[in-house]
Design a protein around this motif. Structure first.
Motif, mmCIF file in Angstrom:
data_model
loop_
_atom_site.group_PDB
_atom_site.id
_atom_site.type_symbol
_atom_site.label_atom_id
_atom_site.label_comp_id
_atom_site.label_asym_id
_atom_site.label_seq_id
_atom_site.Cartn_x
_atom_site.Cartn_y
_atom_site.Cartn_z
ATOM 1 N N ALA A 207 -13.424 -13.653 -13.987
ATOM 2 C CA ALA A 207 -12.711 -13.484 -15.250
ATOM 3 C C ALA A 207 -11.855 -12.226 -15.221
ATOM 4 C CB ALA A 207 -13.708 -13.429 -16.408
ATOM 5 N N TRP B 292 -22.969 -17.380 -9.990
ATOM 6 C CA TRP B 292 -22.729 -17.399 -11.434
ATOM 7 C C TRP B 292 -21.384 -18.042 -11.761
ATOM 8 C CZ3 TRP B 292 -27.186 -16.676 -13.485
ATOM 9 C CH2 TRP B 292 -28.112 -15.866 -12.836
ATOM 10 N N ARG C 35 -21.989 -13.987 -20.308
ATOM 11 C CA ARG C 35 -20.904 -13.100 -19.892
ATOM 12 C C ARG C 35 -21.546 -11.941 -19.127
ATOM 13 N NH1 ARG C 35 -17.411 -11.038 -24.652
ATOM 14 N NH2 ARG C 35 -16.687 -13.202 -24.558
ATOM 15 N N LEU D 188 -21.261 -8.718 -16.347
ATOM 16 C CA LEU D 188 -20.426 -7.724 -15.672
ATOM 17 C C LEU D 188 -21.220 -7.131 -14.506
ATOM 18 C CD1 LEU D 188 -18.108 -5.047 -17.178
ATOM 19 C CD2 LEU D 188 -19.764 -4.381 -15.431
ATOM 20 N N ILE E 233 -15.070 -5.280 -22.314
ATOM 21 C CA ILE E 233 -15.491 -6.641 -21.959
ATOM 22 C C ILE E 233 -16.634 -7.142 -22.836
ATOM 23 C CG2 ILE E 233 -16.538 -8.001 -20.080
ATOM 24 C CD1 ILE E 233 -14.924 -6.175 -18.136
ATOM 25 N N GLN E 234 -17.504 -6.231 -23.297
ATOM 26 C CA GLN E 234 -18.658 -6.593 -24.129
ATOM 27 C C GLN E 234 -19.530 -7.672 -23.466
ATOM 28 O OE1 GLN E 234 -19.407 -5.273 -27.563
ATOM 29 N NE2 GLN E 234 -18.182 -3.713 -26.517
ATOM 30 N N PRO E 235 -20.056 -7.389 -22.256
ATOM 31 C CA PRO E 235 -20.870 -8.391 -21.568
ATOM 32 C C PRO E 235 -22.256 -8.539 -22.198
ATOM 33 C CG PRO E 235 -20.923 -6.327 -20.355
ATOM 34 C CD PRO E 235 -19.945 -6.129 -21.485
ATOM 35 N N ASP E 236 -22.895 -9.675 -21.920
ATOM 36 C CA ASP E 236 -24.287 -9.863 -22.332
ATOM 37 C C ASP E 236 -25.229 -9.050 -21.455
ATOM 38 O OD1 ASP E 236 -23.600 -11.841 -24.288
ATOM 39 O OD2 ASP E 236 -23.383 -13.300 -22.644
ATOM 40 N N ASP F 114 -20.506 -19.505 -15.654
ATOM 41 C CA ASP F 114 -20.622 -18.304 -16.471
ATOM 42 C C ASP F 114 -19.340 -17.477 -16.385
ATOM 43 O OD1 ASP F 114 -23.477 -18.385 -17.446
ATOM 44 O OD2 ASP F 114 -23.844 -18.511 -15.292
ATOM 45 N N GLU F 115 -19.154 -16.603 -17.352
ATOM 46 C CA GLU F 115 -17.996 -15.706 -17.376
ATOM 47 C C GLU F 115 -18.357 -14.453 -16.596
ATOM 48 O OE1 GLU F 115 -15.564 -13.021 -20.635
ATOM 49 O OE2 GLU F 115 -16.336 -14.982 -21.281
ATOM 50 N N VAL F 116 -17.764 -14.293 -15.436
ATOM 51 C CA VAL F 116 -18.169 -13.238 -14.511
ATOM 52 C C VAL F 116 -17.055 -12.208 -14.356
ATOM 53 C CG1 VAL F 116 -18.975 -12.711 -12.174
ATOM 54 C CG2 VAL F 116 -19.637 -14.873 -13.275
ATOM 55 N N HIS F 117 -17.389 -10.941 -14.608
ATOM 56 C CA HIS F 117 -16.463 -9.832 -14.460
ATOM 57 C C HIS F 117 -16.994 -8.906 -13.359
ATOM 58 C CE1 HIS F 117 -14.372 -10.648 -18.354
ATOM 59 N NE2 HIS F 117 -15.533 -11.212 -18.629
#
Length: 389
Positions: A43, A21, A2, A4, A104-107, A26-29
């Motif tokens: 996302a 990505w 995840r 951001l 969002i709490q990204p990695d 992957d979860e992309v913000h």
């Protein structure tokens, strides 16, 4: 993962990274510093303006130009305003970015560019691994422009867990400004690399005396010197032609052309897509980049990949790619005579151009291939996330 991104969502460089990505799954913000259109697969998209970026218009580059002052003089004025007053907006933008990250709490948070995205990320006091990309002249021009810009640049370097730059020079400067030597770092082109499907050499050697200046108008690019060099080239090669991308409608360019009487030899082109630029590069023999500050310009690498002989300003970052007299020329960007001499030699010495094209193709394949570079970036991201746990 995840991820951001805090970046200019209008930028082709940003879009290049986002697409990679997204295509990986992957979860992309995206938190964009400028209003922009969404990208399929994102996302989420939010806008957190900083340094008056909220005052910019959206839409095509051509439509943006109509409502703004143009030319080098106005560019320098706007740059001064952002460098001296822009830092005042960073704390507020930092709070907005912090709220987005907490939601969002990204990695991983990837801030693309130090002013002002990296600075804002530093102000946000993020509790997530922070990767900062250095763009162009973040250090050599912007950081030194005002005391507040230097303060925030140093703070960004201290906050970064990892650093991406497009030249080794910027890694060394980053360490001098507070980035820890034992933190992860990566040196690949700013746009993630060169796509060989778009930027590749022509099937036949270009024999026509065509010169391309792909830099557009920037405060640190000496287009005045470039235009003043053209009559000197035409004196020796009257049939030479000069293509200038992203300069259509630029009053300053039109004024130089009229003043020097070179309209018959110069074509001012609009902003072009990557595919269009690939074709334009393959039609030219020589590429000119008369910059006085820079990282590694993506357009220079793209032109080299297409077989153009590069004639560029003598700056430290480009010395990592060009050995003057072998695979290009590095010149004094303030001297039209020096620039004209290098352009003439590049046009007239076919053997030198052929040798340079072969060498540059190998350099791009080894150090700037998009697929290979993004494989490195993937491993890099994973290392950052692991280090941040």
């Amino acid at each position: 993962m995840r991820i951001l991104f805090y970046a200019d969502g209008r930028s082709p460089i940003t879009l290049n990274w986002l697409r990679h990505w997204i295509e990986r799954g992957d979860e992309v913000h995206l938190v964009s510093s400028f209003s922009c259109e969404t990208l399929p697969g994102l996302a989420s998209l939010q806008v957190v303006p900083v340094a008056f970026s909220g005052a910019k218009t959206t839409g095509s580059p051509a439509s943006q130009k109509k409502g703004l002052l143009r030319g080098t003089g106005s560019l320098r004025w706007r740059l001064l305003v952002r460098q001296w007053l822009g830092p005042l907006t960073i704390p507020g933008a930092g709070r907005a970015l912090q709220a987005a990250v907490e939601c969002i709490q990204p990695d991983l948070v990837h801030a693309m560019r130090i002013p002002y995205e990296g600075m804002t990320a530093a102000a946000a006091n993020l509790k997530r691994p922070l990767l900062i990309s250095v763009w162009g002249n973040d250090f050599t021009l912007h950081a030194r422009s005002s005391p507040w810009m230097m303060y925030w640049t140093r703070r960004a370097m201290r906050a970064a867990l990892a650093l991406h730059s497009d030249c080794q020079r910027d890694q060394l400067i980053a360490q001098q400004l507070g980035f820890k030597r034992d933190h992860p770092s990566l040196v690949i082109p700013g746009n993630g690399g060169i796509n060989p499907d778009i930027f590749h050499q022509p099937t036949e050697v270009v024999m026509q005396p065509v010169v391309i200046n792909p830099r557009g108008f920037r405060s640190y690019v000496r287009n005045d010197v470039f235009f003043r060099s053209i009559p000197l080239v035409l004196k020796q090669i009257p049939e030479a032609r000069f293509l200038c991308s992203s300069m259509a409608g630029e009053r300053e360019a039109e004024a130089w052309i009229a003043r020097l009487g070179i309209a018959h030899a110069v074509q001012l082109l609009p902003a072009c897509s990557h595919a269009q630029m690939g074709d334009i590069f393959r039609s030219a023999a020589v590429l000119v980049s008369p910059s006085t500050h820079d990282g590694t310009p993506n357009s220079v690498l793209e032109g080299m990949a297409c077989g153009c002989f590069p004639v560029a300003g003598r700056i430290e970052s480009l010395q990592e790619w060009i050995t003057s007299g072998q695979n290009g020329f590095l010149v004094n960007s303030n001297d039209p005579i020096n620039l004209a001499q290098a352009i003439l030699e590049g046009l007239e010495d076919t053997e030198l151009r052929l040798m340079a094209a072969k060498q540059n193709a190998a350099i791009i394949a080894e150090r700037a291939d998009y697929e290979h570079c993004m494989e490195q970036a993937t491993t890099f991201y994973q290392e950052i996330i692991f280090r941040g746990k």
